[in-house]
Scaffold this motif. Structure first.
Motif, PDB file in Angstrom:
ATOM      1  N   GLY A 150     -26.483  47.014  69.122  1.00 42.90           N
ATOM      2  CA  GLY A 150     -25.988  46.395  70.350  1.00 42.90           C
ATOM      3  C   GLY A 150     -26.779  45.172  70.782  1.00 42.90           C
ATOM      4  N   ASP A 151     -27.112  45.121  72.079  1.00 43.37           N
ATOM      5  CA  ASP A 151     -27.759  43.949  72.659  1.00 43.37           C
ATOM      6  C   ASP A 151     -29.126  43.675  72.059  1.00 43.37           C
ATOM      7  OD1 ASP A 151     -25.595  43.537  74.262  1.00 43.37           O
ATOM      8  OD2 ASP A 151     -26.446  44.545  76.017  1.00 43.37           O
ATOM      9  N   HIS A 152     -29.813  44.701  71.551  1.00 40.53           N
ATOM     10  CA  HIS A 152     -31.117  44.480  70.919  1.00 40.53           C
ATOM     11  C   HIS A 152     -30.984  43.510  69.751  1.00 40.53           C
ATOM     12  CE1 HIS A 152     -33.338  47.433  73.207  1.00 40.53           C
ATOM     13  NE2 HIS A 152     -32.400  48.334  72.985  1.00 40.53           N
ATOM     14  N   TYR A 153     -29.932  43.730  68.945  1.00 41.30           N
ATOM     15  CA  TYR A 153     -29.776  42.852  67.788  1.00 41.30           C
ATOM     16  C   TYR A 153     -29.218  41.492  68.200  1.00 41.30           C
ATOM     17  CZ  TYR A 153     -29.320  41.314  63.030  1.00 41.30           C
ATOM     18  OH  TYR A 153     -29.495  40.604  61.873  1.00 41.30           O
ATOM     19  N   VAL A 154     -28.362  41.459  69.196  1.00 39.38           N
ATOM     20  CA  VAL A 154     -27.818  40.182  69.668  1.00 39.38           C
ATOM     21  C   VAL A 154     -28.952  39.281  70.143  1.00 39.38           C
ATOM     22  CG1 VAL A 154     -26.383  39.078  71.416  1.00 39.38           C
ATOM     23  CG2 VAL A 154     -25.574  41.145  70.257  1.00 39.38           C
ATOM     24  N   GLN A 155     -29.882  39.836  70.911  1.00 41.81           N
ATOM     25  CA  GLN A 155     -31.023  39.053  71.388  1.00 41.81           C
ATOM     26  C   GLN A 155     -31.906  38.614  70.216  1.00 41.81           C
ATOM     27  OE1 GLN A 155     -33.435  41.065  74.284  1.00 41.81           O
ATOM     28  NE2 GLN A 155     -34.893  39.374  74.476  1.00 41.81           N
ATOM     29  N   TYR A 156     -32.128  39.527  69.288  1.00 43.06           N
ATOM     30  CA  TYR A 156     -32.925  39.215  68.092  1.00 43.06           C
ATOM     31  C   TYR A 156     -32.279  38.078  67.303  1.00 43.06           C
ATOM     32  CZ  TYR A 156     -34.921  40.062  63.408  1.00 43.06           C
ATOM     33  OH  TYR A 156     -35.523  39.937  62.180  1.00 43.06           O
ATOM     34  N   ARG A 157     -30.962  38.116  67.148  1.00 41.22           N
ATOM     35  CA  ARG A 157     -30.237  37.075  66.417  1.00 41.22           C
ATOM     36  C   ARG A 157     -30.368  35.727  67.104  1.00 41.22           C
ATOM     37  NH1 ARG A 157     -24.016  38.274  65.938  1.00 41.22           N
ATOM     38  NH2 ARG A 157     -24.227  37.791  68.160  1.00 41.22           N
ATOM     39  N   ASP A 158     -30.412  35.727  68.435  1.00 46.53           N
ATOM     40  CA  ASP A 158     -30.537  34.473  69.174  1.00 46.53           C
ATOM     41  C   ASP A 158     -31.948  33.890  69.059  1.00 46.53           C
ATOM     42  OD1 ASP A 158     -27.924  34.676  69.967  1.00 46.53           O
ATOM     43  OD2 ASP A 158     -28.392  35.567  71.917  1.00 46.53           O
ATOM     44  N   GLU A 159     -32.937  34.745  68.868  1.00 45.41           N
ATOM     45  CA  GLU A 159     -34.331  34.299  68.899  1.00 45.41           C
ATOM     46  C   GLU A 159     -34.910  33.982  67.520  1.00 45.41           C
ATOM     47  OE1 GLU A 159     -36.305  37.504  70.818  1.00 45.41           O
ATOM     48  OE2 GLU A 159     -35.670  36.928  72.840  1.00 45.41           O
ATOM     49  N   VAL A 160     -34.371  34.584  66.463  1.00 39.27           N
ATOM     50  CA  VAL A 160     -34.992  34.501  65.135  1.00 39.27           C
ATOM     51  C   VAL A 160     -34.032  33.859  64.147  1.00 39.27           C
ATOM     52  CG1 VAL A 160     -35.994  35.853  63.244  1.00 39.27           C
ATOM     53  CG2 VAL A 160     -36.407  36.527  65.622  1.00 39.27           C
ATOM     54  N   GLY A 161     -34.541  32.972  63.285  1.00 36.39           N
ATOM     55  CA  GLY A 161     -33.728  32.289  62.301  1.00 36.39           C
ATOM     56  C   GLY A 161     -33.133  33.233  61.274  1.00 36.39           C
ATOM     57  N   MET A 162     -32.041  32.820  60.653  1.00 37.08           N
ATOM     58  CA  MET A 162     -31.337  33.684  59.708  1.00 37.08           C
ATOM     59  C   MET A 162     -32.063  33.769  58.368  1.00 37.08           C
ATOM     60  SD  MET A 162     -27.332  33.512  58.524  1.00 37.08           S
ATOM     61  CE  MET A 162     -27.470  31.952  57.642  1.00 37.08           C
ATOM     62  N   LEU A 163     -32.308  32.638  57.740  1.00 33.15           N
ATOM     63  CA  LEU A 163     -32.950  32.606  56.421  1.00 33.15           C
ATOM     64  C   LEU A 163     -34.264  31.841  56.425  1.00 33.15           C
ATOM     65  CD1 LEU A 163     -29.738  31.956  54.287  1.00 33.15           C
ATOM     66  CD2 LEU A 163     -31.103  34.059  54.321  1.00 33.15           C
ATOM     67  N   ALA A 164     -34.514  31.096  57.481  1.00 31.20           N
ATOM     68  CA  ALA A 164     -35.763  30.356  57.631  1.00 31.20           C
ATOM     69  C   ALA A 164     -36.178  30.459  59.101  1.00 31.20           C
ATOM     70  CB  ALA A 164     -35.586  28.895  57.230  1.00 31.20           C
ATOM     71  N   PRO A 165     -37.477  30.342  59.382  1.00 29.00           N
ATOM     72  CA  PRO A 165     -37.926  30.426  60.776  1.00 29.00           C
ATOM     73  C   PRO A 165     -37.218  29.388  61.641  1.00 29.00           C
ATOM     74  CG  PRO A 165     -39.799  30.559  59.295  1.00 29.00           C
ATOM     75  CD  PRO A 165     -38.601  30.229  58.438  1.00 29.00           C
ATOM     76  N   LYS A 166     -36.843  29.807  62.816  1.00 28.95           N
ATOM     77  CA  LYS A 166     -36.128  28.920  63.745  1.00 28.95           C
ATOM     78  C   LYS A 166     -37.114  27.966  64.408  1.00 28.95           C
ATOM     79  CE  LYS A 166     -32.662  30.473  66.095  1.00 28.95           C
ATOM     80  NZ  LYS A 166     -31.794  31.174  67.083  1.00 28.95           N
ATOM     81  N   LEU A 167     -36.752  26.688  64.421  1.00 24.19           N
ATOM     82  CA  LEU A 167     -37.598  25.696  65.088  1.00 24.19           C
ATOM     83  C   LEU A 167     -37.474  25.877  66.591  1.00 24.19           C
ATOM     84  CD1 LEU A 167     -36.798  22.536  62.920  1.00 24.19           C
ATOM     85  CD2 LEU A 167     -38.780  24.054  62.756  1.00 24.19           C
ATOM     86  N   ARG A 168     -38.621  25.882  67.259  1.00 26.50           N
ATOM     87  CA  ARG A 168     -38.624  26.098  68.712  1.00 26.50           C
ATOM     88  C   ARG A 168     -39.139  24.830  69.404  1.00 26.50           C
ATOM     89  NH1 ARG A 168     -38.151  31.590  69.711  1.00 26.50           N
ATOM     90  NH2 ARG A 168     -38.481  32.912  67.896  1.00 26.50           N
ATOM     91  N   ARG A 169     -38.640  24.588  70.596  1.00 23.71           N
ATOM     92  CA  ARG A 169     -39.116  23.434  71.371  1.00 23.71           C
ATOM     93  C   ARG A 169     -40.442  23.778  71.997  1.00 23.71           C
ATOM     94  NH1 ARG A 169     -34.409  21.125  75.101  1.00 23.71           N
ATOM     95  NH2 ARG A 169     -36.026  19.539  75.397  1.00 23.71           N
TER      96      ARG A 169
END
Length: 244
Positions: free
Chosen positions: A225-244
């Motif tokens: 549920g929402d745990h994974y939705v939040q995780y998906r928004d915060e963490v990159g899929m195949l490479a680390p997500k660039l953060r501001r």
């Protein structure tokens, strides 16, 4: 008797998987101690026919690997296959799909690029080894023995109840949602001599991975549920997500 048979079946399926995994490393890397690799051995023919056959082999693996992993399929499948060995059967069939790919793969030897510098070749093979290391380590981070069916047959042999899935973010998973797939991509593309056949394998597997991730994440959202939705928004899929 049934518990013992299930345990032996699960162990046999795991050993076949592990042998197939090791051969996959040699197959993709064109290592000299195996007879068939992505660029060596196999039936000889025109590039067009080879591409059609090779894509069909990748599709066979992809359909088996993704369709059988879906919860809806599992609910129907476990009416035929006993639940304790459902994962072991899946692992065995996935291994057989790869073995079929090894046996019938048709090399396309046209060279796309070739790296000659010895230091660069060593660096590329280091990336190749790193990719496979990431793949293997990622399986242990998310429960290697459960992923490949041994935990299920061992728990059944001990008459232990299956534990409920728990959402965790160990090590790589704090940075990347699918490090196992990231490792595969690195391993498939890090090669000093890229032929048309190897490029076809790497590109088609990359496309399959993108499709598989879409289905897996839908299942994970349904599970967590929402745990994974939040995780998906915060963490990159195949490479680390660039953060501001």
């Amino acid at each position: 008797m049934t518990r013992g048979f299930f345990l032996l079946f699960g162990l046999a399926a795991y050993l076949i998987f592990f042998a197939t995994f090791l051969y996959l490393v040699a197959f993709v890397g064109n290592l000299p101690w195996v007879p068939l690799t992505v660029d060596r051995g196999g039936p000889v023919g025109g590039a067009g026919l080879a591409a059609i056959v090779d894509l069909a082999l990748v599709a066979l693996f992809g359909v088996q690997h993704s369709v059988m992993a879906r919860p809806a399929f599992k609910r129907q499948w476990t009416r035929i296959v006993p639940e304790p060995i459902e994962r072991s059967v899946y692992v065995l069939l996935a291994s057989l799909a790869l073995i079929v790919l090894f046996l019938f793969w048709r090399p396309i030897p046209t060279v796309i690029w070739s790296v000659e510098n010895p230091a660069a070749v060593i660096a590329i093979y280091a990336l190749f080894a790193t990719g496979w290391g990431i793949v293997l380590l990622s399986t242990f981070l998310i429960s290697h023995f459960e992923l490949f069916g041994l935990k299920q047959v061992w728990g059944h042999a001990r008459n232990a109840a299956a534990s409920a899935p728990v959402f965790r973010k160990p090590f790589f998973y704090k940075l990347v949602r699918h490090p196992l797939y990231s490792g595969f991509i690195l391993a498939f593309w890090a090669i000093p001599v890229m032929t048309a056949g190897h490029l076809l394998l790497a590109a088609s597997m990359f496309v399959y991975i993108l499709i598989a991730i879409r289905h897996e994440e839908r299942d994970l959202v349904g599970m967590f549920g929402d745990h994974y939705v939040q995780y998906r928004d915060e963490v990159g899929m195949l490479a680390p997500k660039l953060r501001r």
